[in-house]
Structures are given as structure tokens and as C-alpha cells.
Design an enzyme around this catalytic site. Structure first.
Site, PDB file in Angstrom:
ATOM      1  N   LYS A 279       0.847  -1.190   0.000  1.00 39.98           N
ATOM      2  CA  LYS A 279       0.000   0.000   0.000  1.00 39.98           C
ATOM      3  C   LYS A 279       0.889   1.248   0.000  1.00 39.98           C
ATOM      4  CE  LYS A 279      -4.229   1.780   2.090  1.00 39.98           C
ATOM      5  NZ  LYS A 279      -5.270   1.584   3.109  1.00 39.98           N
ATOM      6  N   GLU A 367     -19.073  -2.750  11.540  1.00 36.13           N
ATOM      7  CA  GLU A 367     -19.893  -1.841  12.344  1.00 36.13           C
ATOM      8  C   GLU A 367     -20.938  -2.582  13.181  1.00 36.13           C
ATOM      9  OE1 GLU A 367     -18.130   0.337   8.965  1.00 36.13           O
ATOM     10  OE2 GLU A 367     -19.296  -1.514   9.116  1.00 36.13           O
ATOM     11  N   ARG A 395     -25.187   0.512   8.432  1.00 40.32           N
ATOM     12  CA  ARG A 395     -24.922  -0.920   8.473  1.00 40.32           C
ATOM     13  C   ARG A 395     -25.235  -1.516   9.839  1.00 40.32           C
ATOM     14  NH1 ARG A 395     -20.063  -3.174   4.888  1.00 40.32           N
ATOM     15  NH2 ARG A 395     -20.927  -2.549   2.893  1.00 40.32           N
TER      16      ARG A 395
END
Length: 617
Positions: A279, A367, A395
Site C-alpha cells: 500500500k 460496524e 450498516r
């Protein structure tokens, strides 16, 4: 090839490997330069440049369906599909979206502003293809952090069951937004280190495929191969879902990527291609980032890595104000804990983690789990604070309703990035949480209009021992630490009189309260301005008083109107003036009983309806 000359991925099909490598370097430089001016998602896109090129080289989009999870890592995909000239408009009004956008290009087959949706969508595409007897590949690129989302696990389970032909590219960079957490990450680590298996597999195949006898032996060794694969590398994460697996492969080696993707393309059924990427590759500041600072960035100076956006010395972001207050309260109360679903950097909770490592919990991109875990903590006597972005809170609606509010558990939820967030677009605008939460019994929903009120609301939330939500926007505000916390009466609003003879009443909330007051003074307009700091419960005493003035009332809000503050006010006014007779279940949870008994109990049976009609006739 000049990047601005790319209009279709077909243009790279005949390029040599050295040319593709050169193109990847050019795209990486282009992304760094472009994002440094516009802002955007940097690290995730720098990590998938070669992988995106290999995907478009091997597959035939838009016929083949390429799904990116999360959609913000699709910048190279956009360049290869002819949108490089629009990058100066990235995330600007009427400009290029920072995510895949179906209305933007035929190459964008799926939209996602949150993680863990790609596998379900890909399986849906595969089922539709087979039922309609069409012919195309379905490819889902999913990051390692997204696998912590329960939806991804559910999809893997179903994919393994249905065995539809599809390719799952597992982009493993050992990070989601910040570093990963949990058991899944530990399983991935074991798969990631499978050098022994790769060597054994290569040596066996190379030695045995040289003659007919060897080929026969190789064919007979399938069970041995599977044992080696399972026992040596412990690739159970995917094998347990009945998925075939290739990898790991270097995600920055275009030649290897093309070979592996072509092999996967020929595979019948679902297969996982495990790709190792870095990344932030190509930009040192992003490569070294372990906390998510370079995940999404504002404009920055390339040489120094410093942001070009600076806050005034006396201002802090709302997230920072809440975090500082939380730390101060936690210093005095050892039962206070903090939870985040993979947003420690964005929610400014890294200092809390550093100061109270045993009281900080990052549960990954989950979540639903975060809220219910907090409920369990509350039931066990702790005082949990959960920080969730407004656009991601939806969510966890079921968990807030069923676990938190129904059991009346004292969990404090910080709804970060509430309201319009701007650049990230429709997947991230936090304008629905008020209407989403107002219908839930037992729940308190609020928003401060300044930093002082933010500090006192958080203090009040912990003292109240109720399910308590505090929403606050993206952005910054003047900050002074309060000397002593004050309890705010639940459901109370505050009033500000501007001028002597008001011509109207404006009811608002958040920092817009001060904006309205300032604008009224600037234009020498007398009015009454109300700080409606609670959406639930609302201040009915003040509403009655305001209605008695016979002045026009304006409810000024910057969130979705349906189910909003104005809806709450109209509902209450209607109960007083009976403009519209309403029959329905009141603001509470309904316990068990037969449907007939419950309808009578709640006065929603037809007998109750007609009784009211006759009495009001």
C-alpha cells in the site's frame, strides 16, 4: 504510451511486459502528482497499479465485469478506461467521482463507498450470467481489510456452496485503512507466508511432467498435493469455504500477474488469486504509513508530504474535540472504553489508543459487531463509546435498534462525518442518520452547536446511562476546553434573541445556529434563533411557546427532510392541533402477545379506529 492518449483498455493488449512496466511507473507518477493537487485516496491506488493493468490486460471489460472493493481503489482503472483527462476534476462538482460510478462509464459495473460488498455482487452477476446463458468473466478485487466485514464472510460461504465460475482477487497489503486486527488477519498471515508450499508445488510439477510415467504419478498425487497445501500453509481461510486457491503472487510483477490471472480465467468454478501488494507503493511517505494518514488525503506538497490544508491555531476538528473530551473523561473514569470499526485515524482515536491501550478496541471493518460488542460491554458494567461515520452507521441499524435501544443499554455512539461531507459523494453523505434513528424507542439523539456544547453533551451522555447518540460533522470549530463539565437537560433546546422585534423564528442545529445568528446580525434582521440540539426527544415546552407567538417558523436543516427535525416538530404540533388524526404504534417497543391482543393494546385495531371516528364526528 502517453497517459492522456489512453481511451480504452484495448490499447494495452498488445504492449510488451517492459512497456507495461513503464506504463505502471507513469501511472504511479501521474497519480501522485494529480492527487497532490486535488486530494483523494492515495495509498490504496498506488498499491494496485500493476494489478489493475494486469486485470485489464487479461480480461475484456466492459463485457467482463471488474468489481473493485472498496471502490476508491479504482483510479488506475479509470485511467485505463479513458478518464485521465478528467482527473483535475476528481471529487469536484460535476467532475470525476472518487469511486466507480455506473453513470460515469460503461466500464463501471458496480458502485461501492464502503467495503465487503464485492463478493456478493460478483456472485449475483455470475448467477445472472448463467441463468441468461451469457458469456463473460466476473472478477472481484477485494482487500484484506474488507474480509473482516461479515458480509464478505457470508458471501464466501455462499460462493463455495454455489460453485459459480468467478475469480476473487485477494489484494493482500497487510492493511485496510490502518493496520488490520483480529483472527482473520492471523489466518491471512499464515497463507501469506506460504513460500514452502509454492516451492514444493513448483518442484514436483517441474520434475514429474517431463515424461509419461511422471505425468501419471502427478495425476495420482492430487490428494498429496491437497494435504501439503492444507497442512503446510494452512490455507484453511479459503479452503474451508470450498474455494480453490492460487498464490501468493507478487502484486507488482506484471508478468507473474498476467500468467496467474490467465490461469484463473481458465478455471471452472470459483477461485481465489492471492496477490501481495504494498500500500502506498512508489511514494515513501505513504509506504511508511501504518495508521492510515495517507489513505485519504487533502492536497499536499509532494516533496515534504505536508498537507496544504491548515487549521487556524484556535480551531480543532469536531472529531478531535470529541476525542480529547473522551480521553479527559476516561482519565477520571476507568470504566470508559473506546471502540472503532477500523477508523481510528479518521475518528482521531489514536491518542486514546496510545494512552489507554487496554481500553481501546479496533474491531476491523465491522460496524454491526462494534455496536453489539459495545452493548455486551455496557451490560457487563463498562461505559463504551463507539465512533462510527454517519454513512457507515446504517450498516449497524439493526444492532442499534435490537441490541442497544431495545435493551436500553448505556452505549454512547459518536456519529462522525454527519451531514454533507462533500468530496466523497453520494456513498458518503451523512444525511440519513436523523431519520434513520428517530423512530427507535429509548434512543437519545443530539448534535452540539459549538465545542463547549460538544464537551458537555459527551459528559451528559455518559452520566445519563441511556442509549445516547451524538452526531458531529466533518470540519473544524473554535475550541476552548471547558473548566467544568455541565449536565445538559435531555431534550432541551436553547434560544437566542437577535434584535428587538423578531419577524420570524428559525430553528436549526449544529454550527448552522451560529451561522444564522451571525447572518441575522450582519443583515440587521430581528429574529428568534433556536438551537435544537436534541432531535429526540424534542423540546415540546419550547415548541408550544414558539407557536404562541404567531410568527412564521422556519426549520433550517441540512440533512434529509423526510423523517427529519422538521418532521418531529410537525408530528408534535399535529398532536396538539389535530390537523391530521394519526393512528399507529407509539414510541416504544411492543412486547409479546397474540397479534389480536397487541393490536387492541396499541389501539391500532379497527374497533379503535372507528371509535375515534365516532368520537370526533
Amino acid at each position: 504510451m502517453r497517459i492522456y492518449d489512453i481511451e480504452s483498455p484495448k490499447q494495452i493488449k498488445n504492449m510488451s511486459i517492459p512497456q507495461l512496466v513503464e506504463l505502471s511507473n507513469d501511472i504511479r507518477s501521474f497519480l501522485i502528482n494529480s492527487i497532490s493537487k486535488t486530494g483523494g485516496h492515495l495509498s490504496s491506488n498506488l498499491g494496485v497499479v500493476e494489478l489493475s493493468i494486469a486485470m485489464h490486460y487479461v480480461f475484456d471489460a466492459p463485457n467482463d465485469k471488474l468489481i473493485f472493493d472498496v471502490g476508491h481503489q479504482c483510479y488506475t482503472h479509470k485511467i485505463l478506461t479513458g478518464r485521465s483527462r478528467q482527473f483535475t476534476t476528481l471529487r469536484k462538482k460535476d467532475g470525476l467521482s472518487g469511486y466507480q460510478k455506473r453513470s460515469e462509464s460503461i466500464y463501471d459495473c458496480w458502485e461501492a463507498g464502503h467495503s465487503s460488498t464485492s463478493l456478493s455482487a460478483a456472485l449475483g452477476y455470475a448467477i445472472a450470467r448463467d441463468i441468461k446463458k451469457e458469456n463473460y468473466e466476473v472478477v472481484a478485487l477485494i482487500g484484506d481489510g474488507a474480509l473482516s466485514g461479515g458480509m464478505a464472510m457470508e458471501a464466501l460461504n455462499d460462493i463455495g456452496s454455489k460453485q459459480k465460475k468467478m475469480i476473487i482477487i485477494f489484494n493482500d497489503n497487510n492493511m485496510s485503512i490502518s493496520r488490520n486486527h483480529g483472527g482473520i488477519e492471523q489466518r491471512i498471515t499464515s497463507v501469506r507466508s506460504s513460500q514452502i508450499y509454492r516451492g514444493i508445488k513448483h518442484d514436483i510439477k517441474s520434475n514429474l511432467q517431463t515424461n509419461k510415467v511422471g505425468t501419471s504419478i502427478l495425476n495420482a498425487m492430487t490428494s498429496v498435493r491437497d494435504i501439503v497445501k492444507h497442512d503446510i500453509i494452512n490455507a484453511g481461510l479459503f479452503q474451508d469455504f470450498n474455494l480453490d486457491y492460487i498464490g501468493p503472487v507478487d502484486g507488482h510483477n506484471i508478468s507473474d500477474l498476467i500468467k496467474v490471472l490467465n490461469t484463473a480465467k481458465e478455471h471452472d468454478g470459483p477461485i481465489v488469486v492471492h496477490v501481495l501488494t504494498k500500500k502506498g507503493k512508489g511514494y515513501p511517505y505513504a509506504e511508511k504509513d501504518k495508521v492510515g494518514k495517507w489513505h485519504g488525503v487533502s492536497p499536499f506538497d509532494i516533496e515534504t508530504g505536508r498537507s496544504l490544508m491548515k487549521l487556524p491555531n484556535d480551531e480543532l476538528t469536531w472529531s478531535e474535540i470529541i476525542s480529547r473530551t473522551l480521553m479527559d473523561l476516561a482519565r477520571k473514569d476507568k470504566n470508559i472504553v473506546a471502540i472503532t470499526p477500523a477508523m481510528a485515524q479518521g475518528s482521531k482515536l489514536l491518542d486514546f489508543e496510545k494512552t489507554y491501550p487496554n481500553r481501546f478496541f479496533d474491531c476491523g471493518i465491522a460496524e454491526q459487531h462494534a455496536i453489539t460488542m459495545a452493548c455486551g460491554m455496557a451490560a457487563g458494567g463498562l461505559k463504551p463509546f463507539v465512533s462510527v461515520y454517519s454513512s457507515f452507521l446504517q450498516r449497524a441499524y439493526d444492532q442499534i435498534n435490537h441490541d442497544m435501544a431495545r435493551m436500553d443499554l448505556p452505549v454512547v455512539v459518536g456519529i462522525d462525518r454527519a451531514g454533507l461531507v462533500g468530496d466523497d459523494g453520494d456513498t458518503h453523505q451523512g444525511v440519513f442518520d436523523i431519520s434513520m434513528l428517530r423512530s427507535i424507542p429509548n434512543l437519545i439523539l443530539s448534535q452540539p452547536h459549538d465545542a463547549k456544547e460538544a464537551q458537555n453533551l459527551l459528559y451528559t451522555a455518559f452520566v445519563s446511562q441511556k442509549p445516547f447518540c451524538i452526531r458531529y460533522p466533518r470540519g473544524n470549530v473554535h475550541y476552548d476546553k471547558v473548566d467544568q463539565y455541565e449536565l445538559i437537560p435531555i431534550g432541551s433546546w436553547t434560544r437566542y434573541d437577535v434584535g428587538d422585534k423578531p419577524i420570524c423564528i428559525v430553528i436549526s442545529y449544529g454550527y448552522d445556529v451560529d451561522n444564522v445568528i451571525h447572518k441575522a446580525k450582519e443583515n440587521n434582521i430581528s429574529m428568534i434563533v433556536i438551537n435544537a440540539r436534541f432531535f429526540k426527544p424534542i423540546d415540546t415546552i419550547m415548541i408550544n411557546e414558539l407557536c404562541s407567538y404567531d410568527l412564521p417558523i422556519y426549520v433550517y436543516e441540512t440533512d434529509c427532510k423526510i423523517g427529519s427535525l422538521s418532521s418531529a416538530i410537525l408530528e408534535y404540533i399535529n398532536t396538539q392541533k389535530h390537523i391530521l388524526n394519526t393512528i399507529g404504534i407509539e414510541d416504544h417497543f411492543v412486547n409479546h402477545g397474540s397479534i389480536r391482543t397487541l393490536r387492541i393494546q396499541e389501539h391500532i385495531d379497527t374497533q379503535s379506529l372507528f371509535k375515534e371516528i365516532i368520537e370526533n364526528d
